[in-house]
Motif scaffolding. Structure first.
Motif, PDB file in Angstrom:
ATOM      1  N   GLY A 172       0.813  -1.210   0.000  1.00 39.93           N
ATOM      2  CA  GLY A 172       0.000   0.000   0.000  1.00 39.93           C
ATOM      3  C   GLY A 172       0.843   1.255   0.000  1.00 39.93           C
ATOM      4  N   ASN A 173       0.209   2.393   0.278  1.00 43.05           N
ATOM      5  CA  ASN A 173       0.825   3.708   0.200  1.00 43.05           C
ATOM      6  C   ASN A 173       1.207   4.201   1.592  1.00 43.05           C
ATOM      7  N   SER A 174       2.432   4.702   1.759  1.00 36.80           N
ATOM      8  CA  SER A 174       2.903   5.159   3.075  1.00 36.80           C
ATOM      9  C   SER A 174       2.200   6.414   3.556  1.00 36.80           C
ATOM     10  N   LYS A 175       1.485   7.096   2.659  1.00 35.84           N
ATOM     11  CA  LYS A 175       0.683   8.252   3.077  1.00 35.84           C
ATOM     12  C   LYS A 175      -0.509   7.815   3.910  1.00 35.84           C
ATOM     13  N   ASP A 176      -0.965   6.597   3.700  1.00 32.82           N
ATOM     14  CA  ASP A 176      -2.139   6.062   4.390  1.00 32.82           C
ATOM     15  C   ASP A 176      -1.695   5.487   5.731  1.00 32.82           C
TER      16      ASP A 176
ATOM     17  N   ALA B 292      10.940   4.055   5.742  1.00 38.71           N
ATOM     18  CA  ALA B 292       9.791   4.081   4.847  1.00 38.71           C
ATOM     19  C   ALA B 292      10.203   4.438   3.431  1.00 38.71           C
ATOM     20  N   LEU B 293       9.472   3.886   2.470  1.00 38.54           N
ATOM     21  CA  LEU B 293       9.502   4.300   1.074  1.00 38.54           C
ATOM     22  C   LEU B 293       8.104   4.824   0.746  1.00 38.54           C
ATOM     23  N   ALA B 294       7.900   5.290  -0.470  1.00 36.28           N
ATOM     24  CA  ALA B 294       6.586   5.815  -0.846  1.00 36.28           C
ATOM     25  C   ALA B 294       5.508   4.745  -0.742  1.00 36.28           C
ATOM     26  N   GLN B 295       5.907   3.488  -0.969  1.00 32.25           N
ATOM     27  CA  GLN B 295       4.982   2.371  -0.825  1.00 32.25           C
ATOM     28  C   GLN B 295       5.446   1.471   0.314  1.00 32.25           C
ATOM     29  N   ILE B 296       4.496   0.927   1.039  1.00 36.51           N
ATOM     30  CA  ILE B 296       4.811   0.036   2.162  1.00 36.51           C
ATOM     31  C   ILE B 296       5.347  -1.277   1.603  1.00 36.51           C
TER      32      ILE B 296
ATOM     33  N   LEU C 189       8.653  12.024   8.863  1.00 35.91           N
ATOM     34  CA  LEU C 189       9.002  11.960   7.447  1.00 35.91           C
ATOM     35  C   LEU C 189       8.583  10.653   6.800  1.00 35.91           C
ATOM     36  N   ASN C 190       8.529   9.585   7.585  1.00 36.47           N
ATOM     37  CA  ASN C 190       8.181   8.282   7.029  1.00 36.47           C
ATOM     38  C   ASN C 190       6.793   8.265   6.389  1.00 36.47           C
ATOM     39  N   SER C 191       5.977   9.258   6.701  1.00 34.96           N
ATOM     40  CA  SER C 191       4.664   9.365   6.047  1.00 34.96           C
ATOM     41  C   SER C 191       4.436  10.755   5.461  1.00 34.96           C
TER      42      SER C 191
ATOM     43  N   TYR D  44       5.405  11.833   1.912  1.00 30.97           N
ATOM     44  CA  TYR D  44       4.541  11.377   0.820  1.00 30.97           C
ATOM     45  C   TYR D  44       3.131  11.969   0.905  1.00 30.97           C
ATOM     46  N   GLY D  45       2.930  12.947   1.812  1.00 30.97           N
ATOM     47  CA  GLY D  45       1.672  13.672   1.814  1.00 30.97           C
ATOM     48  C   GLY D  45       0.824  13.554   3.056  1.00 30.97           C
ATOM     49  N   ALA D  46       1.212  12.755   4.047  1.00 31.03           N
ATOM     50  CA  ALA D  46       0.402  12.620   5.263  1.00 31.03           C
ATOM     51  C   ALA D  46       0.560  13.853   6.145  1.00 31.03           C
ATOM     52  N   SER D  47      -0.423  14.101   6.978  1.00 28.94           N
ATOM     53  CA  SER D  47      -0.407  15.215   7.918  1.00 28.94           C
ATOM     54  C   SER D  47       0.644  14.992   9.001  1.00 28.94           C
ATOM     55  N   VAL D  48       1.334  16.069   9.407  1.00 27.76           N
ATOM     56  CA  VAL D  48       2.314  15.981  10.489  1.00 27.76           C
ATOM     57  C   VAL D  48       1.632  15.584  11.792  1.00 27.76           C
ATOM     58  N   LEU D  49       0.532  16.251  12.115  1.00 23.39           N
ATOM     59  CA  LEU D  49      -0.161  15.947  13.369  1.00 23.39           C
ATOM     60  C   LEU D  49      -0.708  14.530  13.391  1.00 23.39           C
ATOM     61  N   GLU D  50      -1.198  14.078  12.253  1.00 19.82           N
ATOM     62  CA  GLU D  50      -1.697  12.706  12.194  1.00 19.82           C
ATOM     63  C   GLU D  50      -0.555  11.722  12.444  1.00 19.82           C
ATOM     64  N   SER D  51       0.632  12.037  11.930  1.00 21.51           N
ATOM     65  CA  SER D  51       1.794  11.178  12.143  1.00 21.51           C
ATOM     66  C   SER D  51       2.177  11.115  13.620  1.00 21.51           C
TER      67      SER D  51
END
Length: 969
Positions: free
Chosen positions: A298-302, A346-350, A419-421, A424-431
């Motif tokens: 899957g996608n590391s943003k998720d 992390a890479l862009a994809q898990i 940075l691991n998420s 690739y577009g994930a929220s900082v706070l969510e991380s």
């Protein structure tokens, strides 16, 4: 913080870290600035760039080295080394990842932190590597051709030589194989560090083009973390960013066609899913073969997907009792279970690599069949609810500890996790607020208990985006690579015209001249630095104290640890024979791996997952501070939340005192021997400079001798012998393990605690109650630090499967030294003399001077070194160099500042607890450490010169040796 050139794009509170988080966008360049206001006084600055590359040429890695070789504002050609001399930085480095490059630095001192931030900003946005000396910097750090003393054409360069060493180990080949197998059309199929045979193909033009595209503010994320960040830190960033216009970057795209890629037109992209699994076969440098089975999940943003992946990996493979790992390890098909690093890097994809090392080539398909069969059985059986809860609790605790690797700042681990998420577009706070994601997954598990098995079915079993990699071992693999390289250089040399030969010689001479040229006073004065008056006169106290409860000695270290408590027991091992001490590493490995009186090994793992952040085990051998004797201990420590402290204490006591060493452990013990041997061998070259130091030092004193027997080359030989003779010596081996347990458990342990002050007394009382049932009567034996003197000073080399050398030279110091002055001399050698002679001019990846004052040993070592003879010659000049050293008062103060910073040695909670323990055990008090600090600040140039004379006096004890290639190589 307020600055009109910044706009807030995200803001909130990260409860797990008790931190206020604000994410800004720079109005002009759209650079992202992440500010984390937490309680950590150790502030961090980091500039991060997305840096995908193509062609195995290592351009991102070479650039990482090169941008720290001077800048427009600070044009010192060895800027990184010069800054370190005049700083009390607690961490300073640069790092290349598969798709990003990071420049992090930390300091507790506000002025120092600002200075370091200024240097790093100027380095990354205005490097000398893009200026008039850029070609020379590129040749020094990347690669260049020259002729050796025999007239043969050779290739040199710091990164080139570093990667020759890196590819002498199996792990780089494995990592490259599954990344390329899963993502063949992306930058992840390329060696981010650089493959040695391809590094030489990188041109300076490509190097410049790569910088121009990727080192732009619009392609950056800048981090500021800690409790001492001020408006000035933000204004300084804006000063640099505002010099640029916005640049549309394409460093992250959905898909990227593979046609006509170049070094600088690559991007981070997503690999289209495979229609069916693929099988790949390739060679690698091991005697036996390996099978790697890998999927893309899957996608590391998720982040929801990321955390499901983390939980499933922990359930299936991370623990030694995890069912898939257990099935592979107990199969007899190979020596070592392998699970890569996808949980951390992390890479862009898990991605999800697993496999088995040390496999006979004709058994590789059996490993694949076993993985598929075991996964099917696991899905059918499902997981115990308590086990799932334990795994999730363990994951949450590990994230709270936030350690990237030993002795790294907590804030560094924090930003890497972001940075691991976020890259690739994930929220900082969510991380950061991972508990919200974990709670969501818990709710899903309540509603659908099959969530995890369905995940395994979809992404592990049925997933067509899968690759099976057969790594075919070949003992002559590295030899073939070396011979191919030599042949290519010989062919190139034969094709050179006289004009081309002279051109290479002229370029080498110009490079050498530039490398050896002195910096002007103007350049030196441009670098921001601390003044000696900026250094506090007194070292921060450790606050470690000893209390006594029911006749038990207990050390306590109160600290702010985010609600975590650290609990440890130090067991005395001085009553063991030297043979038993060599077996001790295997003994402590057995702890947690074998059943106890009340728990199976599987239950122990589940218990530790449920209540703790895991256990660490280590051996401590050290001379007393006054050299009157030696201490031998092994230490076991765990981390837990305050409310679970009693659970952790009880399990540590269970493991230490009630592990069962009986006939039932035979198969498990054989497996542990093979596993430990393989892990030691695999990590051997990564610390090759330390290994050759340890090997040589074992000739000088007892502590060094025992350390080598337990963790060095001699331990590898010992484990190989145990493995070979296991069937005939098992009974004897078991009896020795039982004896070790009896002897170590007969001496009252030392309890070591850290955490919130109000918790420590209660935790101490809980532990003493647990120890009441034990019988203690033995007293530790006192050992002399002395061993018989050497009868011969002949070179002592280790031959190993490596393409590079690690060169060492040690002496035994004959008289009492002024330790403060000696530490200053050591720093001068490391940061200036050896840096310039061995690294910059010699092309080694690194060189160091090692001073062991409690062992009376002084040593010199190099790392991934192509010039052993020249390096020995440099080592022989060290005594005279220090004895005749002349320094201006300003230069002496620079060295004192850096030396004090190193001596103060800022530690992070888990390391601080152990550091306090060791200082206590060897009687190294805060008062003693302050006295050495005073010696540093009061040292004169005459004191330093005297240490050089002492080195020369010790020359009769000189011992040399190399960790070098086997004769076949």
């Amino acid at each position: 913080m307020f600055n009109s050139n910044y706009s807030i794009i995200e803001q909130g509170f990260a409860a797990q870290y008790q931190a206020n988080v604000t994410v800004y966008s720079h109005n002009i360049t759209k650079a992202k600035i992440v500010y984390i206001d937490n309680k950590d006084t150790n502030c961090l600055f980091a500039a991060v760039f997305k840096t995908p590359s193509w062609g195995h040429k290592g351009v991102a890695h070479i650039l990482e080295h090169s941008v720290l070789c001077g800048s427009a504002k600070y044009p010192h050609k060895e800027l990184f080394g010069e800054v370190v001399k005049t700083s009390i930085a607690t961490f300073i480095n640069a790092m290349t990842f598969p798709d990003k490059t990071m420049y992090p630095v930390t300091s507790n001192n506000q002025k120092d932190f600002y200075n370091l931030q200024s240097v790093y900003l100027d380095s990354v946005f205005a490097p000398q590597a893009m200026g008039e000396n850029g070609q020379k910097i590129f040749e020094q750090e990347g690669h260049h051709l020259e002729f050796d003393n025999q007239g043969k054409l050779i290739r040199k360069g710091v990164v080139y030589n570093e990667m020759k060493g890196a590819y002498s180990t199996c792990d780089h080949w494995l990592l490259d194989a599954y990344n390329a197998g899963l993502y063949p059309d992306t930058c992840y199929s390329q060696s981010s560090g650089g493959f040695p045979s391809s590094i030489g193909k990188l041109t300076y033009s490509e190097f410049r083009d790569f910088y121009t595209k990727f080192y732009h503010p619009s392609n950056s994320t800048i981090f500021l973390t800690g409790s001492k960040i001020t408006q000035a830190n933000f204004d300084l960033i804006d000063e640099y960013l505002s010099q640029y216009e916005y640049l549309q970057t394409d460093s992250l795209v959905e898909t990227l066609t593979p046609d006509k890629r170049t070094v600088a037109n690559c991007a981070i992209s997503y690999q289209p899913a495979f229609e069916s699994p693929r099988t790949i076969e390739q060679k690698y440098p091991d005697k036996k073969s390996a099978l790697i089975w890998a999927t893309s999940n899957g996608n590391s943003k998720d982040l929801h997907q990321v955390f499901l992946h983390k939980i499933v990996r922990r359930l299936l493979i991370i623990n030694s009792t995890s069912p898939l790992r257990l099935a592979l390890e107990s199969s007899g098909l190979g020596s070592n279970f392998y699970y890569g690093d996808s949980d951390d890097d992390a890479l862009a994809q898990i991605y999800n690599p697993i496999g088995l090392l040390g496999v006979d080539e004709n058994n590789l398909d059996k490993v694949t069949d076993l993985i598929n069969l075991t996964l099917t059985q696991i899905v059918k059986k499902g997981f115990d609810q308590e086990e799932i809860e334990s795994i999730i609790n363990s994951l949450s605790l590990n994230l709270r500890q936030n350690s990237l690797y030993p002795n790294s700042p907590n804030n560094l681990g924090l930003i890497v996790n972001i940075l691991n998420s976020n890259l690739y577009g994930a929220s900082v706070l969510e991380s950061l607020n991972y508990d919200l994601i974990i709670d969501q997954i818990k709710s899903e598990l309540t509603a659908n208990p099959q969530t995890l098995t369905q995940f395994i079915q979809k992404y592990w079993i049925d997933n067509p985006h899968k690759v099976i990699i057969k790594m075919i071992g070949g003992p002559d693999f590295l030899e073939q690579i070396k011979q191919k390289e030599l042949a290519e250089l010989e062919q190139l040399q034969a094709s050179l015209t006289q004009e081309q030969v002279q051109e290479i010689k002229d370029k080498t001479a110009k490079l050498n001249q530039w490398q050896s040229s002195e910096q002007t006073p103007e350049v030196l004065s441009s670098i921001p630095k601390l003044d000696i008056t900026d250094i506090p006169l007194n070292q921060t106290r450790s606050n470690c104290s000893q209390i006594s409860i029911d006749n038990y000695d207990i050390l306590t270290s109160p600290l702010d640890s985010s609600g975590l408590n650290y609990i440890g027991l130090a067991l005395d091992t001085s009553n063991l024979s030297d043979d038993q001490l060599q077996l001790l590493p295997l003994y402590i490995k057995c702890l947690t791996e074998l059943d106890t009186d009340n728990y199976t090994s599987s239950q122990i793992k589940k218990y530790l997952d449920k209540y703790t952040g895991g256990l660490t085990k280590q051996i401590i051998n050290a001379n007393l501070n006054d050299k009157s004797g030696v201490i031998h201990k092994y230490y076991i420590q765990g981390t837990t939340l305050t409310e679970n402290s009693a659970n952790l204490s009880g399990m540590i006591a269970e493991i230490v005192y009630k592990t069962k060493f009986n006939l039932d452990i035979k198969s498990k013990l054989k497996q542990l021997i093979t596993e430990k041997k393989s892990l030691l061998r695999e990590g051997f070259l990564r610390g090759g400079h330390g290994q050759i130091f340890s090997f040589l030092a074992s000739n000088f004193d007892r502590v060094s001798k025992i350390n080598q027997a337990q963790s060095g080359y001699k331990q590898i030989l010992y484990l190989e012998k145990l493995e070979l003779e296991f069937e005939t010596i098992f009974d004897q081996l078991l009896a020795q393990l039982q004896t070790i347990q009896k002897i170590t458990n007969s001496v009252k342990p030392l309890v070591n605690l850290g955490g919130n002050l109000e918790d420590l007394n209660k935790v101490a009382t809980d532990i003493t109650k647990l120890l009441e049932s034990q019988t203690f009567g033995a007293s530790p034996i006192s050992h002399s630090s002395q061993i018989p003197p050497l009868t011969s000073q002949s070179d002592q080399d280790i031959e190993y499967d490596t393409q590079v050398n690690y060169v060492g030279q040690l002496v035994s110091l004959p008289i009492k030294i002024n330790l403060g002055a000696a530490l200053i001399a050591q720093r001068y050698l490391v940061r200036e003399y050896l840096w310039n002679k061995v690294r910059v001019q010699g092309g080694a990846y690194g060189a160091s001077a090692v001073l062991r004052p409690t062992n009376d040993i002084f040593g010199l070592v190099s790392y991934r070194d192509p010039n052993q003879s020249a390096t020995y010659g440099i080592y022989d000049t060290v005594g005279d160099t220090v004895a005749n050293l002349e320094l201006t008062p300003e230069d002496l103060n620079k060295l004192k500042i850096g030396t004090v910073g190193s001596w103060d040695n800022h530690s992070y909670p888990d390391e601080l607890i152990i550091s306090n323990l060791i200082n206590h055990l060897i009687n190294q008090s805060d008062e003693y450490r302050q006295s050495v600090r005073d010696q540093i600040l009061l040292a004169t140039i005459e004191d330093i010169n005297q240490f050089g004379e002492i080195i020369n006096q010790a020359s009769s004890t000189k011992l040399r040796g190399m960790l070098k290639a086997k004769k076949s190589l």
